[in-house]
Design an enzyme around this catalytic site. Structure first.
Site, PDB file in Angstrom:
ATOM      1  N   SER A  48       0.834  -1.192   0.000  1.00 37.62           N
ATOM      2  CA  SER A  48       0.000   0.000   0.000  1.00 37.62           C
ATOM      3  C   SER A  48       0.880   1.259   0.000  1.00 37.62           C
ATOM      4  O   SER A  48       1.716   1.426  -0.891  1.00 37.62           O
ATOM      5  CB  SER A  48      -0.955  -0.045   1.195  1.00 37.62           C
ATOM      6  OG  SER A  48      -2.036   0.839   1.021  1.00 37.62           O
ATOM      7  N   ASP A 195      -6.135  -4.481  -1.778  1.00 37.36           N
ATOM      8  CA  ASP A 195      -5.027  -4.009  -0.944  1.00 37.36           C
ATOM      9  C   ASP A 195      -4.205  -5.172  -0.379  1.00 37.36           C
ATOM     10  O   ASP A 195      -4.739  -6.136   0.172  1.00 37.36           O
ATOM     11  CB  ASP A 195      -5.595  -3.179   0.206  1.00 37.36           C
ATOM     12  CG  ASP A 195      -4.546  -2.344   0.904  1.00 37.36           C
ATOM     13  OD1 ASP A 195      -3.632  -2.928   1.500  1.00 37.36           O
ATOM     14  OD2 ASP A 195      -4.635  -1.099   0.836  1.00 37.36           O
TER      15      ASP A 195
END
Length: 409
Positions: A48, A195
């Site tokens: 991320s 994610d």
């Protein structure tokens, strides 16, 4: 950075957690480490916002090397340039700023009732344009002195996918930072991704398998502990976010603790070495910041986070630099839990049947042989995963090798 300093630097791997705009804390940490110059990164794993920091550092490093400049200063400049662009986006018009506040992989205070396929049908993400403009992924794919690993979560299987080498692209970074409540799932080679924090935040296995160094420095953003009971909607969401995105890290750290214990006891397979873990923890400092700071990339907030990161790195260097190359500077079992024990209260009448309480525990503990088997299987699986991520075939089995056995029941 002088050539002498570079030659005498200690080699280390960097593991960078995601955490929205709090990734500016990691920027500050990296800036201080690069400015100090006594550590030379060999591998970087990021998820991320950690993935954004990883590719920015590696881009600046590679560009400076190509131009025969100081790679440490090149990496610092590239990181600063990317985060300055983030600040500019945060100060943009309201519609762009709204997207910017969400783009760095941080959960908002309240989840929308609508799908991003409804609210953002064109899949607009300012971060994608920024990354494509600032990072030369072709150059990163050819870089050998510094390997970068970015983790994303396969939507169908829930497993971590590691992107490195030629597979590392802007789309892979977008996949690593894609919260499904906010953005459409990026597609890569027919697979969709969310994610990477759901499955590997960050991925430590590739760094262990890479070799070069037995030391991994983790920059941890999400706090392991928060004092008090969350009661407001924002507090509950923030703590749930911490728990979700720390789960994979805790599991990996417990595995490393197990491997280290097996090596120390002499039952690990030949060639397995202990992993020296280190940590720069932003949890305590960042826990005091409001939850909204994760989704607010405003200049004042990011500059404060950057300064916190710098100071944390300087303190760590002063306290723990000498441990690099020698031993871990954190207690894995204390901070992340003992991988071989479950914490529980014995039954009320347990003492009557078993005064020492040992019989109740033995059901939950592995034998020495089971521990050695688990460590060997985990090491082999990690090696296969890293080779697959790099597009390499598994090495042929030696004559007489038996197939891998199932784990003990």
């Amino acid at each position: 950075m002088s050539d002498t300093t570079t030659e005498t630097s200690k080699i280390i791997h960097l593991a960078l957690q995601g955490g929205g705009a709090h990734g500016a804390f990691t920027w500050g940490v990296l800036d201080a480490l690069l400015m100090d110059g006594r550590l030379r990164p060999s591998g970087i794993s990021g998820t991320s916002a950690g993935a954004v920091n990883a590719v920015a550092l590696a881009h600046g490093w590679a560009q400076a090397q190509a131009e025969r400049q100081d790679p440490y200063e090149g990496a610092r400049a590239a990181l600063a340039r990317v985060w300055m662009r983030v600040m500019e986006l945060g100060a943009a018009s309201e519609s762009t700023a709204r997207l910017t506040r969400l783009m760095m992989g941080a959960l908002p205070g309240a989840l929308t009732r609508f799908s991003p396929y409804q609210t953002n049908p064109l899949d607009i993400n300012p971060l994608r344009q920024l990354i494509e403009r600032e990072i030369d992924f072709d150059r990163l794919g050819r870089l050998r002195s510094l390997r970068v690993y970015v983790a994303a979560t396969d939507v169908e299987t829930g497993r971590a996918e590691i992107f490195s080498g030629k597979r590392l692209t802007a789309q892979a970074v977008m996949a690593s930072a894609c919260l499904p409540q906010l953005f459409q799932a990026p597609e890569i080679d027919g697979k969709t991704y969310w994610d990477g924090g759901y499955s590997a935040n960050p991925a430590l296995g590739p760094l262990v398998a890479l070799g070069d160094s037995s030391d991994i420095l983790l920059v941890q953003i999400n706090p392991l502990r928060r004092a008090g009971k969350p009661t407001s909607a924002a507090e509950i969401t923030d703590r749930a976010n911490d728990l979700t995105f720390n789960a994979s890290l805790i599991a990996q750290m417990r595995t490393i603790a197990l491997v280290n214990e097996l090596v120390a006891s002499g039952v690990a397979r030949e060639g397995l070495k202990p992993v020296h873990m280190h940590r720069i923890d932003g949890g305590a400092a960042l826990a005091g910041m409001p939850a909204s700071s994760k989704v607010t990339p405003q200049r004042a907030t990011l500059e404060k986070l950057f300064e916190l990161g710098q100071e944390s790195a300087k303190r760590w260097l002063k306290r723990s630099f000498d441990a690099v190359g020698v031993k871990s500077s954190i207690n894995l079992q204390r901070d992340y839990g003992d991988p071989l024990k479950l914490e529980f209260e014995p039954a009320a009448d347990a003492d009557a049947e078993d005064p020492d309480g040992d019989a109740a525990l033995t059901h939950f503990l592995w034998s020495t042989e089971e521990q050695a088997h688990a460590a060997s299987t985990a090491a082999a699986a990690t090696e296969r995963a890293v080779r697959a991520a790099n597009g390499l075939a598994d090495p042929p089995a030696a004559e007489g090798d038996a197939p891998t056995a199932a784990a003990p029941a």
